[in-house]
Enzyme design. Structure first.
Site, PDB file in Angstrom:
ATOM      1  N   GLU A   1      28.075  37.872  33.942  1.00  0.00           N
ATOM      2  CA  GLU A   1      27.526  37.999  35.367  1.00  0.00           C
ATOM      3  C   GLU A   1      27.358  39.096  35.803  1.00  0.00           C
ATOM      4  O   GLU A   1      27.767  39.391  37.072  1.00  0.00           O
ATOM      5  CB  GLU A   1      27.933  36.799  36.174  1.00  0.00           C
ATOM      6  CG  GLU A   1      27.818  35.241  35.908  1.00  0.00           C
ATOM      7  CD  GLU A   1      28.475  34.609  36.999  1.00  0.00           C
ATOM      8  OE1 GLU A   1      28.317  34.789  38.047  1.00  0.00           O
ATOM      9  OE2 GLU A   1      28.810  33.273  36.394  1.00  0.00           O
TER      10      GLU A   1
ATOM     11  N   HIS B   1      31.451  40.643  38.216  1.00  0.00           N
ATOM     12  CA  HIS B   1      30.820  40.915  39.577  1.00  0.00           C
ATOM     13  C   HIS B   1      31.519  42.122  40.223  1.00  0.00           C
ATOM     14  O   HIS B   1      32.568  42.097  40.615  1.00  0.00           O
ATOM     15  CB  HIS B   1      30.717  39.921  40.731  1.00  0.00           C
ATOM     16  CG  HIS B   1      29.622  38.768  40.003  1.00  0.00           C
ATOM     17  ND1 HIS B   1      28.483  38.850  40.104  1.00  0.00           N
ATOM     18  CD2 HIS B   1      30.019  37.496  39.874  1.00  0.00           C
ATOM     19  CE1 HIS B   1      27.815  37.705  39.672  1.00  0.00           C
ATOM     20  NE2 HIS B   1      28.823  36.828  39.442  1.00  0.00           N
TER      21      HIS B   1
ATOM     22  N   ASP C   1      26.998  42.614  37.700  1.00  0.00           N
ATOM     23  CA  ASP C   1      26.385  43.443  38.442  1.00  0.00           C
ATOM     24  C   ASP C   1      27.358  44.437  39.157  1.00  0.00           C
ATOM     25  O   ASP C   1      28.606  44.278  39.220  1.00  0.00           O
ATOM     26  CB  ASP C   1      25.515  42.692  39.524  1.00  0.00           C
ATOM     27  CG  ASP C   1      26.166  41.416  40.260  1.00  0.00           C
ATOM     28  OD1 ASP C   1      27.600  41.585  40.313  1.00  0.00           O
ATOM     29  OD2 ASP C   1      25.679  40.546  40.670  1.00  0.00           O
TER      30      ASP C   1
ATOM     31  N   GLU D   1      35.156  29.023  37.496  1.00  0.00           N
ATOM     32  CA  GLU D   1      36.050  29.441  38.508  1.00  0.00           C
ATOM     33  C   GLU D   1      37.199  28.443  39.058  1.00  0.00           C
ATOM     34  O   GLU D   1      37.165  28.074  40.197  1.00  0.00           O
ATOM     35  CB  GLU D   1      35.009  29.618  39.984  1.00  0.00           C
ATOM     36  CG  GLU D   1      33.996  30.713  39.664  1.00  0.00           C
ATOM     37  CD  GLU D   1      32.932  30.968  40.614  1.00  0.00           C
ATOM     38  OE1 GLU D   1      33.205  30.282  41.518  1.00  0.00           O
ATOM     39  OE2 GLU D   1      32.060  31.896  40.287  1.00  0.00           O
TER      40      GLU D   1
ATOM     41  N   ASN E   1      34.648  30.343  32.732  1.00  0.00           N
ATOM     42  CA  ASN E   1      34.171  31.361  33.242  1.00  0.00           C
ATOM     43  C   ASN E   1      34.584  31.644  34.552  1.00  0.00           C
ATOM     44  O   ASN E   1      35.118  30.847  35.261  1.00  0.00           O
ATOM     45  CB  ASN E   1      32.725  31.069  33.476  1.00  0.00           C
ATOM     46  CG  ASN E   1      31.641  32.048  33.769  1.00  0.00           C
ATOM     47  OD1 ASN E   1      31.731  33.261  33.063  1.00  0.00           O
ATOM     48  ND2 ASN E   1      30.812  32.174  34.705  1.00  0.00           N
TER      49      ASN E   1
HETATM   50  O1  9MR Z   1      23.356  33.940  41.987  1.00  0.00           O
HETATM   51  C1  9MR Z   1      23.519  32.563  42.454  1.00  0.00           C
HETATM   52  C2  9MR Z   1      23.000  32.358  43.774  1.00  0.00           C
HETATM   53  O2  9MR Z   1      21.480  32.416  44.024  1.00  0.00           O
HETATM   54  C3  9MR Z   1      23.441  31.197  44.279  1.00  0.00           C
HETATM   55  O3  9MR Z   1      23.140  31.018  45.818  1.00  0.00           O
HETATM   56  C4  9MR Z   1      24.899  30.927  44.448  1.00  0.00           C
HETATM   57  C5  9MR Z   1      25.525  29.741  45.223  1.00  0.00           C
HETATM   58  O4  9MR Z   1      26.831  29.788  44.954  1.00  0.00           O
HETATM   59  O5  9MR Z   1      25.362  31.319  43.152  1.00  0.00           O
HETATM   60  C6  9MR Z   1      25.002  32.366  42.571  1.00  0.00           C
HETATM   61  O6  9MR Z   1      25.544  32.757  41.279  1.00  0.00           O
HETATM   62  C7  9MR Z   1      27.110  32.533  41.076  1.00  0.00           C
HETATM   63  C8  9MR Z   1      27.202  31.972  39.949  1.00  0.00           C
HETATM   64  O7  9MR Z   1      26.812  30.722  39.759  1.00  0.00           O
HETATM   65  C9  9MR Z   1      28.764  31.930  39.527  1.00  0.00           C
HETATM   66  N1  9MR Z   1      29.553  33.087  39.845  1.00  0.00           N
HETATM   67  C10 9MR Z   1      29.254  33.617  40.965  1.00  0.00           C
HETATM   68  C11 9MR Z   1      27.449  33.842  41.284  1.00  0.00           C
HETATM   69  C12 9MR Z   1      27.430  34.909  42.415  1.00  0.00           C
HETATM   70  O8  9MR Z   1      27.624  33.892  43.834  1.00  0.00           O
END
Ligand code: 9MR
Length: 561
Positions: A269, A240, A271, A163, A204
């Site tokens: 990722e 997402h 969903d 990101e 990513n």
């Molecule tokens: O799914 C993850 C969640 O459990 C955490 O609290 C969060 C913290 O920022 O991160 C989520 O996963 C993220 C991923 O690591 C990077 N891309 C976005 C995902 C959803 O926020």
């Protein structure tokens, strides 16, 4: 009986293990209708993965069973992030990460490491370091975390940076960027390669699935990193998605342009969230989005697989971040498979006796024409297939021999114009066909192409076309000025350009024009081929076009042998 109810039994899992149920991602075995997603995906040569969280993995049998049975790849949802692996400077803890890797190994799953350098879930002590200390901390973190798994065959890839762009395509002004500038990205990739030379190294991000400012910034960065020799192997489209925002535009074209850079494209990722309460239309849309992503991966040889960001709505990140949205995953909160599960299984070939496993025939009669100093046009005879050929991959290797063939583009017709080639250089091309099920043909025979010399040296030339007049239904291009840009006299020249579809040349002067598809080749007349260094001549032509059309020719290129 619904598949998933039957598959939840621990006994059937044990039986599967006894039967030697192993992952072979490249297995060509047809899958049966009741096969789990991982078996269906493996039959297509792909992985289907899920993010997993340490707590339910340790505490819930249903969670463990589905994670093991349905997926052949896992990503740690949080356990490999910086705050989990190095909460304090140089104090590394791998308990959660190791738990997930051990689970994967016990279940013949591959692991994608997520994530090394991110602006979230990074402890405060890192964020407040000076530039030199921050860089040292970053390099040490990467060396230690990647190094911890470098000899573990299950851990095959990493999100090295995560990101790094904002929505407009600028670099995100994170503490990384603000302290180190964009150079931290290349530094991170180099450190990861040094720590594990065999791992695939990815960048990513989210909202980069379609063609937009952010994905174009990503494309430009990957292109630039590749040209500098920075070790980068893959791009992660987080995916997402949300039903209220529509499906990303030009996903296929976006996958193809990254593939042409020689990197993998992974859906990392996935969903699809819905504004609650969900109605039937939204659920159908959600099913379709899941199907679309699976199909996009099946259609590209650059895509090794798709990872869903968890599998049960019980543990999705979505409601925590978007309180009025949810139901984003493929199992409900009680571990019942949803229609999304079936959509994915169907896309992967379930219910078709394993789907179509017949590959198209190899394309034949591959030829190159219209070669200039920077491009060439390939054409071939169509492949045949038991269903239908959906497209062709164009592979290119540098040089007259050796080198590696890599996919540089795709075509849905039987021709392809390649561009951006170096002058006076040899390339080899092959083409292969794909069908809707993702079956890929053998490659065609190889055609070798040597580009003409470009400007600058002896024999270079340039061409500039000027529109003299146009009207509804036609136009005149006059002059096309041909200039000898080299340092020696030339005795002939060839100008190529692209004619828009539906346009017809109705007359020309001072050159001999031939048309092949949309490519026009203009050779000098017998009286204007010889040009001294720096000298110019010109030719012109007239074209008829549909009255509603305002397009004009493009891509003028000149070559002089
Ligand atoms: O799914 C993850 C969640 O459990 C955490 O609290 C969060 C913290 O920022 O991160 C989520 O996963 C993220 C991923 O690591 C990077 N891309 C976005 C995902 C959803 O926020």
């Amino acid at each position: 009986m619904p598949l998933r109810t039957r598959r939840l039994g621990a006994a059937s899992l044990a039986l599967a293990a006894l039967a030697g149920f192993t992952v072979s991602l490249l297995s060509a075995q047809p899958a049966a209708a009741a096969d789990p997603l991982r078996t269906l995906a493996a039959a297509k040569g792909k992985f289907i993965g899920t993010a997993v969280a340490t707590s339910p993995l340790a505490n819930e049998t249903a969670y463990r069973t589905i994670a093991a049975q349905e997926f052949n790849q896992v990503t740690a949802e949080n356990a490999m992030k910086w705050d989990s692996t190095e909460p304090n400077d140089n104090q590394y803890t791998f308990s959660g990460a190791d738990q997930i890797v051990a689970f994967a190994q016990a279940n013949n799953q591959i692991v994608h490491g997520h994530t090394l350098v991110w602006h979230q879930q990074t402890p405060g002590w890192v964020q407040s370091l000076s530039a030199s200390a921050m860089k040292t901390a970053m390099l040490d973190h990467i060396a230690t975390v990647v190094g911890h798994y470098a000899n573990n065959p299950a851990v095959q890839s990493w999100d090295v940076v995560n990101e790094v762009f904002d929505e407009n395509g600028g670099f995100r002004t994170s503490f990384w960027y603000n302290t180190l500038g964009s150079g931290f990205i290349a530094d991170a990739f180099r450190a990861a390669r040094a720590a594990d030379p065999d791992a695939k190294l990815c960048i990513n991000d989210y909202n980069v699935e379609g063609i937009n400012a952010k994905s174009t910034a990503m494309y430009n960065l990957v292109s630039s990193l590749k040209s500098q020799g920075v070790p980068i192997d893959c791009v992660g489209f987080q995916s997402h998605l949300a039903t209220q925002y529509g499906f990303p535009g030009q996903l296929t074209e976006n996958v193809a342009r990254f593939a042409a850079l020689g990197v993998q494209v992974r859906f990392t990722e996935l969903d699809v969230r819905i504004v609650l309460p969900a109605d039937t239309t939204e659920i159908n849309t959600q099913n379709q989005y899941y199907t679309n992503i699976i199909n996009a991966c099946l259609a590209s040889t650059a895509c090794p697989g798709v990872t869903i960001w968890g599998f049960t709505d019980k543990y999705s990140w979505v409601p925590d971040t978007f309180p009025s949205e949810g139901q984003a995953l493929i199992y409900d909160a009680n571990y019942n498979a949803k229609a999304d599960y079936t959509a994915i299984a169907t896309a992967l070939g379930a219910g078709t006796g394993g789907g179509d496993t017949t590959a198209p025939s190899a394309p034949t009669n591959l030829t190159a024409s219209g070669t200039t100093s920077s491009g060439t046009t390939l054409s071939w005879t169509a492949s045949t297939d038991n269903t239908a050929v959906t497209g062709y991959d164009i592979l290119r290797a540098p040089g007259a021999s050796g080198g590696t063939f890599a996919v540089v583009g795709t075509s849905t017709s039987t021709s392809y114009a390649d561009s951006g080639l170096a002058a006076s250089s040899t390339y080899r091309y092959q083409v292969r066909a794909r069908d809707a099920a993702g079956n890929v043909s053998a490659v065609s025979s190889t055609v070798s192409v040597t580009t003409l010399s470009g400007g600058g040296g002896p024999g270079g030339c340039s061409a500039v076309g000027t529109t003299q007049t146009q009207w509804p239904g036609g136009y005149v291009i006059q002059p096309v000025t041909v200039t000898n840009t080299g340092s020696a006299q030339i005795t002939s020249w060839t100008v190529t350009f692209t004619l828009p579809a539906g346009h017809t040349i109705t007359g020309s002067w001072n050159a001999v024009l031939t048309v092949s598809g949309q490519t026009v080749t203009a050779k000098n007349a017998n009286y204007n081929g010889t040009l001294g260094a720096g000298a110019s001549t010109s030719f012109g032509f007239q074209v008829a076009r549909p009255t509603s059309d305002t397009a004009l020719p493009s891509g003028y290129a000149c070559a002089a042998p």
